[in-house]
Design a protein around this motif. Structure first.
Motif, PDB file in Angstrom:
ATOM      1  N   THR A  92       0.872  -1.174   0.000  1.00 21.75           N
ATOM      2  CA  THR A  92       0.000   0.000   0.000  1.00 21.75           C
ATOM      3  C   THR A  92       0.912   1.228   0.000  1.00 21.75           C
ATOM      4  N   ARG A  94       1.424   5.602   1.401  1.00 34.57           N
ATOM      5  CA  ARG A  94       1.013   6.731   2.210  1.00 34.57           C
ATOM      6  C   ARG A  94       1.623   7.992   1.619  1.00 34.57           C
ATOM      7  N   ARG A 178      -4.797   4.195  10.584  1.00 38.53           N
ATOM      8  CA  ARG A 178      -5.584   3.730   9.441  1.00 38.53           C
ATOM      9  C   ARG A 178      -5.378   2.236   9.185  1.00 38.53           C
ATOM     10  N   CYS A 180      -6.330  -1.796   9.300  1.00 40.79           N
ATOM     11  CA  CYS A 180      -7.571  -2.484   8.940  1.00 40.79           C
ATOM     12  C   CYS A 180      -8.529  -2.527  10.129  1.00 40.79           C
TER      13      CYS A 180
END
Ligand code: HEM
Length: 245
Positions: A92, A94, A178, A180
């Protein structure tokens, strides 16, 4: 929605509806992908599949409670190892709101050969988080980090205790504000699925393992095979037989 809370705190019908796609993508695909990868690994390691089945068959009911599922140590180890080794969301990113410095475990050399004690970032920089690579890092998990080995969870290395993930000494559900929100639900879902499936059936790969590749879409990473038409499609061909004692 709920009428027993102040009106300004209630979700409108539109707000409730807007959660549905999130839960389908964030909640459904991730968990089903994790279960698929668990079956992939158990189909390759039949000794592990048998060990898991033996544990599951000791449970006296077909519909265990969450507590009963959570009390099964090998099931727990298989789920942890699946989520470490096959992180369904493999990366992911940021974006930095401000200039900052990310602390590092040990000094490193940047691409110009300069020794650095932290990673400098500027406001607006995008930071890529390689979840799966970090989960499989040999410096954390040892030389066998790339192998699927539920037994490693009997004694985890000291370095793994410092991984700042929200769960399980790994970054699968990421960490921080943030992280899960659905991980507890997902863990018990995967356990319930494996409980029902592995008790009732024996699983074997239906194609040579080399034919199964990994493909990462927008969010999840899934097993794919190449069909006779040369096109790849998400698939895990398994031979499934009812288990007879
Ligand atoms: C194996 C299963 C799952 C994995 C691997 C997983 C992984 C993740 C990851 C890595 C993130 C952070 C994404 C980011 O910000 O870049 C995330 C966020 C999120 N997950 Fe999951 N998830 C799983 C299951 C679930 C389930 C079952 C639900 C809901 C029932 C769920 C709901 C969410 C939501 C709503 C967010 C956004 C949280 C926020 O931004 O504040 N996830 N998940």
């Amino acid at each position: 929605m709920a009428t027993d809370i102040p009106e300004d705190q209630r979700l409108t019908d539109d707000e409730v509806l807007a959660q549905v796609p999130t839960f389908i993508v964030a909640g459904h695909e991730t968990t089903s992908t994790a279960t698929t990868w668990a079956l992939f690994s158990l189909s390759q390691q039949l000794d592990m599949q048998r060990k898991l089945r033996a544990e599951l068959l000791q449970v006296a009911t077909d519909s265990p409670t969450m507590d009963e599922l959570n009390a099964l140590p090998y099931l727990d180890a298989v789920v942890r190892e699946t989520l470490r080794h096959h992180a369904p969301v493999p990366s992911t990113s940021r974006q930095a709101f401000e200039d900052d410095a990310i602390p590092v475990d040990a000094p490193y050399k940047d691409r110009y050969g300069r020794v650095r004690e932290h990673i400098e970032i500027k406001k607006g920089d995008l930071i890529f988080l390689p979840i799966m690579s970090l989960n499989r890092r040999k410096e954390i998990w040892g030389e066998d980090a790339h192998e699927f080995k539920p037994e490693r969870w009997e004694h985890i290395p000291e370095a793994a205790t410092r991984v700042p993930g929200v769960w399980g000494n790994m970054l699968t559900f990421i960490g921080g504000p943030r992280a899960c929100i659905g991980y507890r639900f997902s863990l018990v879902e995967i356990k319930a699925l494996l409980f029902a499936l592995v008790r009732a059936f024996e699983f074997e790969l239906a194609v040579p393992v080399e034919n199964i590749k990994r493909r990462t879409g927008i969010i999840t990473t899934r097993p794919v095979i190449t069909g006779p038409d040369g096109k790849t499609k998400a698939s895990l061909p398994l031979i499934i037989r009812p288990y007879r004692m």
